[in-house]
Design a protein around this motif. Sequence first.
Motif, short mmCIF file in Angstrom:
data_model
loop_
_atom_site.label_atom_id
_atom_site.label_comp_id
_atom_site.label_asym_id
_atom_site.label_seq_id
_atom_site.Cartn_x
_atom_site.Cartn_y
_atom_site.Cartn_z
N THR A 1 0.81 -1.19 0.04
CA THR A 1 -0.03 0.10 0.04
C THR A 1 1.14 1.40 0.07
O THR A 1 0.30 2.18 -0.46
CB THR A 1 -0.99 0.22 1.19
OG1 THR A 1 -0.33 0.06 2.39
CG2 THR A 1 -1.88 -1.29 1.12
N PHE A 2 2.24 1.24 0.18
CA PHE A 2 3.03 2.16 0.12
C PHE A 2 3.70 2.29 -1.23
O PHE A 2 3.73 1.41 -1.87
CB PHE A 2 4.22 1.96 1.22
CG PHE A 2 3.88 2.40 2.90
CD1 PHE A 2 3.43 3.67 3.23
CD2 PHE A 2 3.83 1.37 3.62
CE1 PHE A 2 2.92 3.51 4.42
CE2 PHE A 2 3.42 1.46 5.07
CZ PHE A 2 2.95 2.55 5.31
N ASP A 3 4.19 3.65 -1.56
CA ASP A 3 4.85 3.71 -2.71
C ASP A 3 6.26 3.20 -2.87
O ASP A 3 6.88 2.91 -3.70
CB ASP A 3 5.00 5.05 -3.18
CG ASP A 3 3.43 5.76 -3.75
OD1 ASP A 3 2.83 4.80 -4.31
OD2 ASP A 3 3.29 7.02 -3.76
N GLY A 4 7.02 2.93 -1.47
CA GLY A 4 8.32 2.38 -1.53
C GLY A 4 8.71 2.41 -0.07
O GLY A 4 8.07 2.96 0.64
N VAL A 5 9.68 1.62 0.34
CA VAL A 5 10.72 1.70 1.41
C VAL A 5 11.92 2.27 1.20
O VAL A 5 12.55 1.80 0.35
CB VAL A 5 10.53 0.26 1.99
CG1 VAL A 5 11.31 -0.03 3.26
CG2 VAL A 5 9.14 -0.40 2.14
N SER B 1 9.40 14.30 -1.17
CA SER B 1 8.18 15.10 -1.55
C SER B 1 6.92 14.06 -1.42
O SER B 1 5.74 14.52 -1.61
CB SER B 1 8.17 15.51 -2.94
OG SER B 1 8.23 14.68 -4.09
N CYS B 2 7.15 12.60 -1.18
CA CYS B 2 6.40 11.87 -1.44
C CYS B 2 5.66 11.55 0.13
O CYS B 2 6.44 11.65 1.15
CB CYS B 2 6.78 10.37 -1.75
SG CYS B 2 7.33 10.23 -3.47
N ASN B 3 4.44 11.43 0.20
CA ASN B 3 3.93 11.25 1.50
C ASN B 3 3.30 9.87 1.81
O ASN B 3 2.49 9.45 3.00
CB ASN B 3 2.53 12.23 1.62
CG ASN B 3 1.58 12.30 0.87
OD1 ASN B 3 1.63 11.26 0.13
ND2 ASN B 3 0.82 13.22 0.74
N ASN B 4 3.47 8.96 0.97
CA ASN B 4 2.99 7.41 1.00
C ASN B 4 4.11 6.63 0.91
O ASN B 4 4.07 5.58 0.13
CB ASN B 4 1.87 7.26 -0.14
CG ASN B 4 1.32 5.88 0.18
OD1 ASN B 4 1.20 5.55 1.35
ND2 ASN B 4 1.00 5.26 -0.94
#
Length: 191
Positions: A116-120, A161-164
């Motif tokens: 569910t996250f865009d990345g780790v 800039s990513c929040n997910n």
Amino acid sequence: MVKKNIFKGIIICGGQSSRMGSDKSLLFWNGVPFYKHIEKILSKHCDQVFISCNESQKSNYDLPVIVDNYEQIGPMAGVLTSLESSPNCPIFTIPCDMPFIDQGIIKKMIDGYNNTFDGVFIKDSKGQIEPLIAIYNPSIYSKLLAWYDSGNYSLKKFIESCNNVSYIKLGEQSLININTTKELDNLNRKN
């Protein structure tokens, strides 16, 4: 536990190696090229491991190669092209100049993975992001492409800039890369 075959392993090798003066991925440590050390690490967690490199490097490796579709934008080229080549699969990236990255770091990243996250991503003790020891989910591709299209090429600033996204916090001693001949000599002297 996350299944091994969910990730596509990507060894980021497309850099200029300007401070080293030669292709860092082909340097030797303990009698083995740097990229082969990374392959060994990634193959424990990924069914397939690929080299991400520029056109001039593509014949240097005995692994499948993903040639960068973008020029002169730094490591973002490798990440974008790798995501394009794997639209339905998360990519696990490690740069070629970190041949002794600890398996514990990899385990923490996999344990922190959630689709569910865009990345780790990793943050060191000073809060600095390491954008190339990372898991990029396919969901991040369109955002990264829009970042690129707007003339921005910094992966660190993009991730900020990513929040997910999810972060794994580590001490900076865990994130040592080899950029110069002096650092390589020091590494070889220790072993």
